[in-house]
Design an enzyme around this catalytic site. Structure first.
Site, PDB file in Angstrom:
ATOM      1  N   ASP A  21       0.646  -1.387  -0.361  1.00 23.06           N
ATOM      2  CA  ASP A  21      -0.192  -0.088   0.291  1.00 23.06           C
ATOM      3  C   ASP A  21       0.827   0.921   0.344  1.00 23.06           C
ATOM      4  OD1 ASP A  21      -2.286   1.404   0.268  1.00 23.06           O
ATOM      5  OD2 ASP A  21      -2.591   1.287   1.831  1.00 23.06           O
ATOM      6  N   GLY A  22       0.243   2.393  -0.513  1.00 22.78           N
ATOM      7  CA  GLY A  22       1.339   4.094  -0.362  1.00 22.78           C
ATOM      8  C   GLY A  22       2.053   4.110  -1.851  1.00 22.78           C
ATOM      9  N   HIS A  38       2.548   3.666  -8.939  1.00 23.04           N
ATOM     10  CA  HIS A  38       2.123   2.074  -9.768  1.00 23.04           C
ATOM     11  C   HIS A  38       3.201   1.896  -9.881  1.00 23.04           C
ATOM     12  CE1 HIS A  38      -1.509   2.037  -7.805  1.00 23.04           C
ATOM     13  NE2 HIS A  38      -2.598   3.510  -8.994  1.00 23.04           N
ATOM     14  N   LEU A 132       9.941 -21.192  -4.937  1.00 21.48           N
ATOM     15  CA  LEU A 132       8.980 -19.941  -4.312  1.00 21.48           C
ATOM     16  C   LEU A 132       8.175 -20.743  -5.410  1.00 21.48           C
ATOM     17  CD1 LEU A 132       9.238 -17.134  -2.272  1.00 21.48           C
ATOM     18  CD2 LEU A 132       9.424 -16.099  -3.941  1.00 21.48           C
TER      19      LEU A 132
HETATM   20  C1  IPE Z   1      -5.454  -3.059  -0.245  1.00 27.61           C
HETATM   21  O1  IPE Z   1      -5.372  -1.792  -0.497  1.00 27.61           O
HETATM   22  C2  IPE Z   1      -5.549  -3.349  -2.066  1.00 27.61           C
HETATM   23  C3  IPE Z   1      -4.053  -3.721  -2.079  1.00 27.61           C
HETATM   24  C4  IPE Z   1      -2.867  -3.426  -1.821  1.00 27.61           C
HETATM   25  C5  IPE Z   1      -4.793  -4.504  -3.607  1.00 27.61           C
HETATM   26  P1  IPE Z   1      -6.380  -0.117  -0.166  1.00 27.61           P
HETATM   27  O2  IPE Z   1      -5.455   0.821  -0.866  1.00 27.61           O
HETATM   28  O3  IPE Z   1      -6.867  -0.695  -2.187  1.00 27.61           O
HETATM   29  O4  IPE Z   1      -7.263  -0.657   0.749  1.00 27.61           O
HETATM   30  P2  IPE Z   1      -8.045   0.377   1.669  1.00 27.61           P
HETATM   31  O5  IPE Z   1      -8.945   0.254   0.507  1.00 27.61           O
HETATM   32  O6  IPE Z   1      -7.421   1.581   1.742  1.00 27.61           O
HETATM   33  O7  IPE Z   1      -7.849   0.454   2.545  1.00 27.61           O
HETATM   34  C1  IPE Z   2      -1.122   0.025  -3.401  1.00 30.87           C
HETATM   35  O1  IPE Z   2      -0.746   1.594  -3.592  1.00 30.87           O
HETATM   36  C2  IPE Z   2      -1.894  -0.658  -4.717  1.00 30.87           C
HETATM   37  C3  IPE Z   2      -3.510  -0.453  -4.853  1.00 30.87           C
HETATM   38  C4  IPE Z   2      -4.200  -0.466  -4.221  1.00 30.87           C
HETATM   39  C5  IPE Z   2      -3.974  -1.383  -5.998  1.00 30.87           C
HETATM   40  P1  IPE Z   2      -2.883   2.607  -3.569  1.00 30.87           P
HETATM   41  O2  IPE Z   2      -3.140   3.154  -4.840  1.00 30.87           O
HETATM   42  O3  IPE Z   2      -3.748   2.247  -2.343  1.00 30.87           O
HETATM   43  O4  IPE Z   2      -1.624   4.082  -2.731  1.00 30.87           O
HETATM   44  P2  IPE Z   2      -1.987   5.012  -1.800  1.00 30.87           P
HETATM   45  O5  IPE Z   2      -2.862   3.972  -0.890  1.00 30.87           O
HETATM   46  O6  IPE Z   2      -3.857   5.740  -2.418  1.00 30.87           O
HETATM   47  O7  IPE Z   2      -1.455   5.396  -0.893  1.00 30.87           O
HETATM   48 MG    MG Z   3      -4.221   2.107  -0.481  1.00 31.56          MG
END
Ligand code: IPE
Ligand code: IPE
Ligand code: MG
Length: 246
Positions: A21-22, A38, A132
């Site tokens: 995430d992030g 991404h 793996l």
């Molecule tokens: C969770 O991340 C899904 C993935 C990492 C693919 P999100 O960024 O979508 O999660 P929420 O909605 O903030 O909890």
């Molecule tokens: C995780 O990063 C990737 C996916 C959920 C596909 P995010 O796209 O959720 O990034 P934030 O949470 O908006 O920073």
């Molecule tokens: Mg996110």
């Protein structure tokens, strides 16, 4: 900084799962569009897979796209799907050379046909690899998985293939997408969020949870080592007392 030498090779988690995430916040901090986050995130995926292979982790599961992520703007969804296709094309050779077996969990039928095709091709070509098991969670939602599982088991009960009395943990395990995977030992979530977001609810029953503020695109091999070292310093009691484990 954490190094691989600090890892106790006798206590390596078998199955590590990561909520990556992030990416969006990483891009926003730099005044860039989310898609660049991404792209950089895809590089972190490569580094993490390589690092996991070195530690002796046998199963790595990455949450790449949730059932809820379909609700994002179309441009972003398209970008993520295209990135999946291009990464699979680009990384196939490296995956194969490193004896990595690709696996996928989720409602794969919902993926665009190009992504589905590329994914199933790489899965087929790497099926005999044994170093793996790399599982990508794509169009994955834990509740979705549980609903599907309940329906399949109910159908078998109705058709007298399974008796009601015989339903137990292992029958449920055998009907989940993760049927061939061991339980998760260590679950990592990046970006500072401390939630599960519909990921592997059944499978993390006794996983150790590790949260880090590092944004996914910044995640490096040292961050994985750090999480594993942290895991190794915990006592997994599984309901017992500390004394019983001695
Ligand atoms: C969770 O991340 C899904 C993935 C990492 C693919 P999100 O960024 O979508 O999660 P929420 O909605 O903030 O909890
Ligand atoms: C995780 O990063 C990737 C996916 C959920 C596909 P995010 O796209 O959720 O990034 P934030 O949470 O908006 O920073
Ligand atoms: Mg996110």
């Amino acid at each position: 900084m954490s190094t691989i030498d600090q890892i106790d090779l006798k206590k390596v988690p078998k199955h590590v799962a990561i909520i990556m995430d992030g990416n969006g916040r990483w891009a926003k901090k730099r005044g860039l569009l989310r898609v660049f986050g991404h792209e950089k995130g895809a590089k972190a995926v490569k580094e993490t897979i390589e690092a996991a292979g070195k530690t002796g982790v046998t199963h790595l599961t990455l949450y790449a796209f949730s059932t809820e992520n379909w609700n994002r703007p179309k441009v972003e969804v398209d970008k993520l799907m295209n990135l999946l296709v291009s990464s699979l094309k680009k990384e196939f050779k490296t995956l194969h050379e490193n004896k990595i077996k690709l696996n996928a969990i989720g409602n794969l039928n919902e993926l665009p046909s190009k992504a589905y095709k590329e994914l199933t091709e790489v899965i087929e070509k790497t099926k005999n690899n044994d170093k793996l098991v790399l599982t990508l969670a794509l169009s994955y939602g834990s509740r979705d998985e549980i609903v599907k599982t309940v329906k399949e088991i109910a159908k078998k009960v109705k058709n007298n293939i399974i008796s009601l009395e015989n339903i137990d943990d292992s029958i449920i395990n055998e009907h989940l997408y993760t049927q061939n995977l061991p339980d998760v030992d260590l679950l990592i979530r990046t970006s500072g969020e401390q939630r599960i977001s519909n990921f592997l609810l059944w499978q993390i029953a006794y996983a150790e949870l590790y949260f880090t503020d590092v944004l996914w695109p910044d995640f490096k091999k040292e961050d994985l080592y750090k999480a594993i070292i942290n895991y190794q310093n915990r006592e997994r009691r599984f309901g017992k007392t500390s004394e019983q484990l001695k």
